[in-house]
Design a protein around this motif. Structure first.
Motif, PDB file in Angstrom:
ATOM      1  N   TYR A  78       0.854  -1.186   0.000  1.00 47.01           N
ATOM      2  CA  TYR A  78       0.000   0.000   0.000  1.00 47.01           C
ATOM      3  C   TYR A  78       0.888   1.232   0.000  1.00 47.01           C
ATOM      4  CZ  TYR A  78      -3.594   3.360   1.544  1.00 47.01           C
ATOM      5  OH  TYR A  78      -4.451   4.436   1.639  1.00 47.01           O
ATOM      6  N   GLU A 129      -7.294   3.037  -4.433  1.00 49.81           N
ATOM      7  CA  GLU A 129      -8.248   3.001  -3.320  1.00 49.81           C
ATOM      8  C   GLU A 129      -9.348   4.041  -3.498  1.00 49.81           C
ATOM      9  OE1 GLU A 129      -8.052   3.258   1.557  1.00 49.81           O
ATOM     10  OE2 GLU A 129      -6.594   4.402   0.370  1.00 49.81           O
ATOM     11  N   TYR A 186      -8.147  -1.892   1.585  1.00 47.94           N
ATOM     12  CA  TYR A 186      -8.142  -0.731   0.686  1.00 47.94           C
ATOM     13  C   TYR A 186      -8.663  -1.057  -0.708  1.00 47.94           C
ATOM     14  CZ  TYR A 186      -3.795  -1.904  -1.872  1.00 47.94           C
ATOM     15  OH  TYR A 186      -2.844  -2.481  -2.671  1.00 47.94           O
TER      16      TYR A 186
END
Length: 387
Positions: free
Chosen positions: A19, A27, A52
């Motif tokens: 991420y 996201e 996400y």
């Protein structure tokens, strides 16, 4: 929103393994279009990390099942152009690709609209090729020529597949210029979303400087550490870990403190209290300088790349930082001295206000409006073509 909600939408990303900046964009695109399906070269997210992407199943390519792909998927770069072209998107009306390597190369038809949010054209195949070869010890020998030939083929493929994109979006003016240079196409600039809600303004600063990033060559943390080691009366805190940690530690003076990886909450606390945040890499956009400013912390940065759009130098009416012209120890030292001379001109509240223009809410509004307008224009064009 009803018209867009009724469309069959596919979102294509390079790979889902962590991420970071590009994943933050995906996201928020998913927050706009939660009914969209996801596609990628590989998906190795752990169950605990899948929030996400709304715990969606991701359709992947054959690279997903190749040996050692989970840890060595980047080694399969020569196969990625072929792999991304095997994703069948024929059932979708709208394709949105989030691309910094091959995602924009998916195959689409004339009755589909393809919007590509480009974080950068493939960096190591274009203007950063020589830096990539140098840092990978591939400047000489047969391996070097094999790598150069592969990158040449990727450039040809990358240029050709730009024709399959209907509308380009760039994450900064810097990347828009790179898109124009490489693809000869215009791009709408929509800055990426930066989650600033939990970054609190702090006007009282402590007597230390901060840098935070992965310790990899292009981040140039080594230069920052060398510079502060020469300025032994100034304290520098380094947050982050990576392959260059031993090399950088060896260059550090006693005034440089390495904290390794820190959880986001702890990193924010250091950002809030730092006298200034030092940033020496050439980034496509650069999220951490924006986060630092959201804490009211000035930025001392290399004057190239996306950071020149998120930080206002001393020549501006409401400055939020200081730029240095070269990636060198001397240039960083000069910038620190310049900052200390003029830091009274930089107000924490102004830094915070400047950062807020890169908020998530701003991204959601701008990107949705762009997609809506692009679809309306596309629909009108298709209608005109139908007799």
């Amino acid at each position: 929103m009803s018209k867009l909600e009724s469309l069959r939408i596919a979102i294509v990303h390079e790979w889902f393994v962590n991420y970071s900046g590009s994943e933050r964009v995906v996201e928020q695109i998913l927050n706009l279009f939660p009914h969209a399906d996801l596609f990628a070269v590989v998906d190795f997210l752990e169950d605990s990390q899948r929030g996400y992407i709304q715990h969606k199943q991701v359709t992947t390519t054959f690279i997903q099942k190749l040996p050692f792909a989970k840890t060595k998927f980047r080694q399969y770069l020569p196969l990625m152009p072929l792999a991304i072209e095997q994703l069948d998107l024929s059932a979708y009306d709208l394709i949105i690709s989030s691309s910094h390597a091959v995602a924009k190369g998916v195959l689409t038809s004339p009755h589909q609209l393809h919007i590509s949010y480009v974080h950068s054209p493939i960096r190591y195949a274009w203007d950063l090729q020589h830096q990539y070869l140098r840092e990978s010890n591939l400047e000489k020998g047969i391996k070097s020529w094999i790598a150069r030939w592969i990158l040449h083929q990727i450039r040809l493929w990358d240029t050709r597949t730009a024709n399959g994109v209907d509308r380009f979006v760039a994450n900064s003016q810097f990347i828009a210029r790179r898109i124009q240079k490489v693809y000869r196409r215009d791009a709408q600039v929509i800055y990426p979303p930066v989650d600033l809600q939990n970054y609190v303004l702090c006007e009282q600063k402590q007597d230390f400087y901060l840098t935070a990033s992965r310790l990899v060559p292009y981040k140039r943390v080594d230069l920052i550490v060398e510079a502060f080691s020469q300025m032994s009366d100034r304290q520098l805190i380094v947050i982050g870990d990576g392959e260059q940690m031993p090399k950088i530690r060896a260059k550090a003076g006693k005034n440089v403190q390495f904290l390794g990886y820190r959880e986001p909450a702890e990193l924010k606390a250091y950002m809030q209290n730092a006298k200034a945040f030092v940033f020496a890499s050439e980034e496509d956009f650069g999220i951490t300088p924006v986060e630092a400013q959201a804490c009211g912390t000035p930025v001392i940065a290399f004057s190239r790349g996306g950071v020149t759009e998120s930080v206002i130098g001393l020549e501006g009416d409401r400055p939020t930082g200081v730029f240095f012209a070269e990636q060198s120890v001397d240039s960083i030292c000069e910038a620190v001295l310049k900052f200390e001379k003029y830091q009274h001109l930089i107000e924490p509240k102004v830094c915070r206000d400047n950062a807020m223009q890169f908020s998530t809410e701003r991204f959601l509004t701008e990107f949705y409006n762009f997609v809506k307008q692009a679809w309306e224009n596309y629909s009108k064009e298709v209608s005109r073509r139908i007799p």
